[in-house]
Motif scaffolding. Structure first.
Motif, short mmCIF file in Angstrom:
data_model
loop_
_atom_site.label_atom_id
_atom_site.label_comp_id
_atom_site.label_asym_id
_atom_site.label_seq_id
_atom_site.Cartn_x
_atom_site.Cartn_y
_atom_site.Cartn_z
N GLY A 128 -9.40 8.97 -8.42
CA GLY A 128 -10.49 8.16 -7.89
C GLY A 128 -11.16 7.29 -8.94
O GLY A 128 -10.93 7.43 -10.14
N LYS A 129 -12.02 6.39 -8.47
CA LYS A 129 -12.85 5.57 -9.35
C LYS A 129 -14.22 6.24 -9.50
O LYS A 129 -14.69 6.91 -8.58
N PHE A 130 -14.85 6.01 -10.65
CA PHE A 130 -16.13 6.66 -10.94
C PHE A 130 -17.25 5.62 -10.93
O PHE A 130 -17.11 4.53 -11.49
N ALA A 131 -18.36 5.99 -10.31
CA ALA A 131 -19.56 5.16 -10.35
C ALA A 131 -20.72 6.06 -10.77
O ALA A 131 -20.96 7.11 -10.16
N PHE A 132 -21.44 5.65 -11.81
CA PHE A 132 -22.53 6.44 -12.36
C PHE A 132 -23.88 5.85 -11.96
O PHE A 132 -23.99 4.70 -11.55
N GLY A 133 -24.93 6.66 -12.13
CA GLY A 133 -26.29 6.18 -11.99
C GLY A 133 -26.61 5.62 -10.62
O GLY A 133 -26.10 6.06 -9.59
N GLU A 134 -27.49 4.60 -10.62
CA GLU A 134 -27.94 4.01 -9.36
C GLU A 134 -26.79 3.33 -8.62
O GLU A 134 -26.77 3.30 -7.39
N GLU A 135 -25.83 2.78 -9.37
CA GLU A 135 -24.68 2.15 -8.70
C GLU A 135 -23.93 3.19 -7.87
O GLU A 135 -23.57 2.95 -6.71
N GLY A 136 -23.70 4.37 -8.46
CA GLY A 136 -23.00 5.43 -7.75
C GLY A 136 -23.76 5.92 -6.54
O GLY A 136 -23.19 6.11 -5.46
N PHE A 137 -25.08 6.10 -6.70
CA PHE A 137 -25.88 6.60 -5.57
C PHE A 137 -25.95 5.55 -4.47
O PHE A 137 -25.92 5.88 -3.28
N ARG A 138 -26.02 4.29 -4.85
CA ARG A 138 -26.04 3.21 -3.85
C ARG A 138 -24.72 3.14 -3.09
O ARG A 138 -24.71 2.98 -1.85
N ARG A 139 -23.62 3.29 -3.80
CA ARG A 139 -22.31 3.31 -3.13
C ARG A 139 -22.23 4.48 -2.15
O ARG A 139 -21.68 4.35 -1.05
N TYR A 140 -22.74 5.62 -2.59
CA TYR A 140 -22.73 6.80 -1.72
C TYR A 140 -23.53 6.54 -0.44
O TYR A 140 -23.09 6.88 0.67
N LEU A 141 -24.71 5.93 -0.58
CA LEU A 141 -25.55 5.65 0.59
C LEU A 141 -24.88 4.67 1.54
O LEU A 141 -24.99 4.78 2.77
N GLN A 142 -24.17 3.69 0.97
CA GLN A 142 -23.56 2.65 1.80
C GLN A 142 -22.26 3.11 2.44
O GLN A 142 -22.00 2.80 3.61
N THR A 143 -21.44 3.85 1.70
CA THR A 143 -20.13 4.26 2.21
C THR A 143 -19.84 5.72 1.84
O THR A 143 -18.95 6.00 1.02
N PRO A 144 -20.56 6.67 2.43
CA PRO A 144 -20.34 8.08 2.08
C PRO A 144 -18.94 8.57 2.43
O PRO A 144 -18.44 9.52 1.82
N ASP A 145 -18.28 7.90 3.40
CA ASP A 145 -16.95 8.33 3.81
C ASP A 145 -15.87 7.85 2.84
O ASP A 145 -14.71 8.28 2.94
N LYS A 146 -16.22 6.97 1.90
CA LYS A 146 -15.24 6.44 0.95
C LYS A 146 -15.07 7.31 -0.29
O LYS A 146 -14.17 7.08 -1.10
N GLY A 147 -15.95 8.28 -0.48
CA GLY A 147 -15.86 9.10 -1.68
C GLY A 147 -16.65 10.38 -1.55
O GLY A 147 -17.06 10.78 -0.47
N ARG A 148 -16.87 11.00 -2.70
CA ARG A 148 -17.62 12.26 -2.71
C ARG A 148 -18.66 12.21 -3.82
O ARG A 148 -18.35 11.84 -4.96
N LEU A 149 -19.89 12.55 -3.47
CA LEU A 149 -20.97 12.58 -4.45
C LEU A 149 -21.08 13.99 -5.02
O LEU A 149 -21.28 14.95 -4.28
#
Length: 502
Positions: free
Chosen positions: A135-156
């Motif tokens: 998978g691809k990694f997103a840290f910090g606010e970018e990662g949390f924002r991605r999670y909020l927008q597309t929770p089905d695309k990855g795992r927090l």
């Protein structure tokens, strides 16, 4: 060559370099203006298609397809023997030959298995090890924002640190090494770029006891994971320092004489207490263990308060306490499982179809199904991490206000929950009692009495905590003022600087 201090926290992390005179904090999150802290959570995701399923899943699906083909062969055999004429028998014979070819064509069976699995598979079905490796990694606010927008695309992974001392099943330990290595490498490269020098060493903070139920074995596992991760991240030398002792090294620079100090480091996931003798004459000493009078800790941090606040003030608006037709209450485990963002197996179970069905059936068995519908939305949309984050924000806002209205519109339109300071205090009492128990334990084990009190960590900003420890429990000790968030990292950086001078 430079050595940095890394405060790898449960909720947030930060990095600092000490040049012998002043600290240089490394900016880690481009999405936060002027901030050097970064969320410790990591979002691992896929932009497009999911990767090929693991071999074990493919083999299981192939076996399932083979069983289905075998059943078809048996039915074709029955048709052959029951056929009324040779022409019909030949048709069944050809069918049997075709199915046998299909049964033994392993490459085609594997292709079909992968196609079926990818059609139905979600990110939640992937083992953490494969997720980390592909998978691809997103840290910090970018990662949390991605999670909020597309929770089905990855795992927090809300708090990787909380899993290090846990009972990790096969592959998970390797997965956490890889996951944390990505974070530590990001920290190292960010420091290297901003300091304009090679960064090859680090002192990393550690709690007295890592989050987990395995005692010393869990602590050893956690240090082993962190060591391997640091090496994988490119650090040639890494040492670990207990977080309250690191905080003590920072405040030592403010003292003008030898002083016994009680340090309470109350963070997001752990609480650590130490009593230590500090002196301006010992600042350059590398090994200070002989100055530690007593140290203790537990997996007892602010996240527990966040969960307790949900149970106390939010869960009742989601059906907690309602009675079913049989007179029994709605299972309270629904709400503790909903909050289990630091327990991957429990949270995966909460997000399962079986759990959805259980809640849905209970919803039809209560007088106010609308309340259970909110819980069902959290379950269906995988909103647990977002809900815990909202509770954390409520806790922080109540540090300066008597009451707040917490908007939970991502669960339901116009869904607001009113929470006051008394509800917060009530939810914190069980946690505070355990924190005070740790303080008593540390004092009892110390051969000398402390002369000052220093409270650090995110929870030290809570007026409730400061009052209970400083005014109620230890009113005779002067309360030292310091940076609640940075003292641990500054102390780690001070210790790291000693590595380059030895």
């Amino acid at each position: 060559m430079a050595a940095i201090g890394i405060d790898y926290g449960t909720s947030n992390s930060e990095v600092s370099y000490f040049d012998g005179k002043q600290h240089h904090f490394i900016k880690l999150d481009e999405d936060v203006e002027g901030a050097h802290k970064i969320r410790s959570s990591v979002f691992i995701y896929y932009e497009n298609e999911l990767p090929t399923p693991p071999i074990s899943m493919i083999e299981a699906k192939v076996a399932q397809i083979k069983r289905a083909i075998s059943d078809q062969i048996d039915k074709a055999k029955d048709g052959y023997y029951e056929a009324p004429d040779p022409r019909e028998q030949q048709r069944y014979s050809d069918r049997i030959d075709s199915l046998r070819v299909e049964f033994h064509n392993l490459p085609e069976l594997q292709r079909r298995a992968i196609e079926i699995l990818l059609k139905d598979m979600t990110v939640q079905d992937l083992p953490l090890k494969q997720l980390v490796e592909t998978g691809k990694f997103a840290f910090g606010e970018e990662g949390f924002r991605r999670y909020l927008q597309t929770p089905d695309k990855g795992r927090l992974i809300y708090s990787p640190k909380n899993f290090l001392g846990a009972n990790l099943v096969a592959g998970q330990q390797h997965a956490f090494v890889g996951l944390i290595a990505k974070q530590l490498e990001f920290f190292r490269l960010s420091a290297q770029e901003q300091l304009n020098m090679t960064v090859d060493s680090a002192v990393i903070g550690r709690p007295v006891k890592f989050h987990g139920t395995r005692g010393q074995e869990g602590n050893e596992q956690a240090i082993e994971i962190m060591t391997q991760a640091a090496q994988q991240a490119g650090f040639l030398q890494v040492e670990f320092l207990e977080e309250p002792i690191a905080a003590a090294y920072q405040i030592e620079r403010t003292l003008d004489k030898q002083t016994n100090v009680l340090v309470a480091d109350i963070g997001g996931g752990t609480t650590d207490i130490c009593c230590i003798t500090l002196s301006p004459d010992k600042q350059s000493n590398l090994n200070r263990q002989q100055d530690v009078l007593s140290v203790t800790g537990a997996r007892l941090g602010g996240m527990e308060c966040d969960k307790n606040l949900i149970i106390k003030s939010i869960a009742p608006t989601m059906g907690r306490g309602l009675l079913m037709r049989n007179g029994l209450p709605v299972p309270p485990t629904y709400y503790s499982d909903m909050c289990a963002v630091d327990d991957i197996p429990k949270l995966n179970h909460f997000f399962s179809e079986e759990y959805w069905l259980d809640i849905a059936q209970t919803k039809s068995d209560v007088k106010e199904p609308k309340l259970l519908a909110r819980l069902l939305t959290v379950q269906e949309d995988k909103l647990s991490a977002r809900l815990v984050n909202s509770s954390r924000l409520a806790k922080e806002m109540l540090s300066s206000k008597d009451s707040i209205t917490l908007p939970l519109h991502y669960v339901e339109q116009d869904y607001d929950v009113n929470i006051d300071i008394e509800a917060l205090k009530s939810s914190m009492q069980p946690w505070l009692s355990r924190v005070k128990g740790l303080v008593k334990e540390c004092l009892q084990n110390s051969a000398q009495e402390p002369e000052m009190l220093f409270i650090t960590g995110g929870m030290s900003l809570s007026p409730v905590v400061r009052k209970e420890l400083g005014e109620v429990m230890l009113p005779h000790l002067p309360l030292m003022q310091g940076d609640a968030f940075n003292s641990v990292c500054e102390g780690l950086a001070i210790q790291a600087a000693k590595l380059t001078t030895c």
